[in-house]
Write a protein that holds these residues in place. Structure first.
Motif, PDB file in Angstrom:
ATOM      1  N   GLY A   9      22.230 -41.924 -16.344  1.00 41.96           N
ATOM      2  CA  GLY A   9      22.242 -41.406 -17.711  1.00 41.96           C
ATOM      3  C   GLY A   9      21.215 -40.297 -17.860  1.00 41.96           C
ATOM      4  O   GLY A   9      20.059 -40.463 -17.478  1.00 41.96           O
ATOM      5  N   TYR A  10      21.639 -39.163 -18.372  1.00 41.64           N
ATOM      6  CA  TYR A  10      20.735 -38.024 -18.455  1.00 41.64           C
ATOM      7  C   TYR A  10      20.678 -37.458 -19.865  1.00 41.64           C
ATOM      8  O   TYR A  10      20.938 -36.298 -20.110  1.00 41.64           O
ATOM      9  CB  TYR A  10      21.151 -36.939 -17.441  1.00 41.64           C
ATOM     10  N   SER A  34      25.822 -39.705 -13.944  1.00 41.37           N
ATOM     11  CA  SER A  34      26.253 -39.486 -15.323  1.00 41.37           C
ATOM     12  C   SER A  34      27.726 -39.844 -15.476  1.00 41.37           C
ATOM     13  O   SER A  34      28.513 -39.668 -14.548  1.00 41.37           O
ATOM     14  CB  SER A  34      26.029 -38.021 -15.702  1.00 41.37           C
ATOM     15  N   ARG A  35      28.071 -40.302 -16.673  1.00 38.06           N
ATOM     16  CA  ARG A  35      29.485 -40.517 -16.991  1.00 38.06           C
ATOM     17  C   ARG A  35      30.138 -39.204 -17.401  1.00 38.06           C
ATOM     18  O   ARG A  35      31.343 -39.101 -17.439  1.00 38.06           O
ATOM     19  CB  ARG A  35      29.632 -41.569 -18.088  1.00 38.06           C
ATOM     20  N   ARG A  36      29.310 -38.206 -17.722  1.00 38.27           N
ATOM     21  CA  ARG A  36      29.846 -36.868 -18.007  1.00 38.27           C
ATOM     22  C   ARG A  36      30.242 -36.201 -16.701  1.00 38.27           C
ATOM     23  O   ARG A  36      29.840 -36.631 -15.619  1.00 38.27           O
ATOM     24  CB  ARG A  36      28.780 -36.013 -18.711  1.00 38.27           C
ATOM     25  N   VAL A  41      26.154 -31.012 -16.115  1.00 41.03           N
ATOM     26  CA  VAL A  41      24.785 -31.509 -16.280  1.00 41.03           C
ATOM     27  C   VAL A  41      23.864 -30.762 -15.327  1.00 41.03           C
ATOM     28  O   VAL A  41      24.089 -30.724 -14.125  1.00 41.03           O
ATOM     29  CB  VAL A  41      24.713 -33.019 -15.988  1.00 41.03           C
ATOM     30  N   VAL A  49      23.302 -34.081  -9.423  1.00 40.25           N
ATOM     31  CA  VAL A  49      23.929 -34.981 -10.397  1.00 40.25           C
ATOM     32  C   VAL A  49      25.275 -35.409  -9.825  1.00 40.25           C
ATOM     33  O   VAL A  49      26.051 -34.581  -9.350  1.00 40.25           O
ATOM     34  CB  VAL A  49      24.132 -34.281 -11.757  1.00 40.25           C
TER      35      VAL A  49
END
Length: 140
Positions: A9-10, A34-36, A41, A49
């Motif tokens: 998580g960022y 990250s889930r993004r 990111v 990432v």
């Protein structure tokens, strides 16, 4: 030998962890998950990432995984799940549910021989200090 740390998580908390790791010479940030979309990111330090879906590929490369998700929806699911494969630290702060969260995470950690530290975070320390400052200068 440096402690190899990864962040899940960022957001604000993840960026803060990144800064803290940079200030400690005995730690090394090896990855952010990250889930993004990882290509969207950009970290401050240039650490790579990766997609959260790829985290198990890093099982033997991470000493401690710091979970930077929310207490309402993320940590109740992800802490125990990730504790199956990693030593984890989370900031779960739904105070009434800490015993339940502890029991769930403790069971998984013992079963998988990992170490989990839960409810590490800002409150009561920093939030209490903020309340003190605010109440000393604001009428209400």
């Amino acid at each position: 030998m440096k402690i190899k740390i990864a962040i899940m998580g960022y957001g604000n908390l993840g960026r803060g962890i990144e800064s803290a790791v940079r200030q400690n010479p005995d730690t090394e940030l090896v990855a952010v998950f990250s889930r993004r979309d990882p290509s969207s990111v950009t970290t401050k330090t240039g650490v790579p990432v990766y997609s959260a879906d790829d985290i198990l590929n890093f099982k033997n490369q991470i000493d401690v995984l710091i979970l930077c998700g929310g207490s309402a929806t993320d940590l109740p699911i992800y802490t125990a799940k990730l504790a199956e494969n990693f030593n984890v630290v989370d900031s779960f702060d739904t105070h009434a549910k800490i015993p339940e969260h502890f029991e769930k995470v403790d069971k998984v950690s013992k079963l998988n021989k990992t170490t989990s530290v839960i409810s590490v975070g800002w409150d009561p320390g920093m939030f209490s200090l903020n309340r003190l400052y605010a109440s000393s200068v604001l009428a209400e």
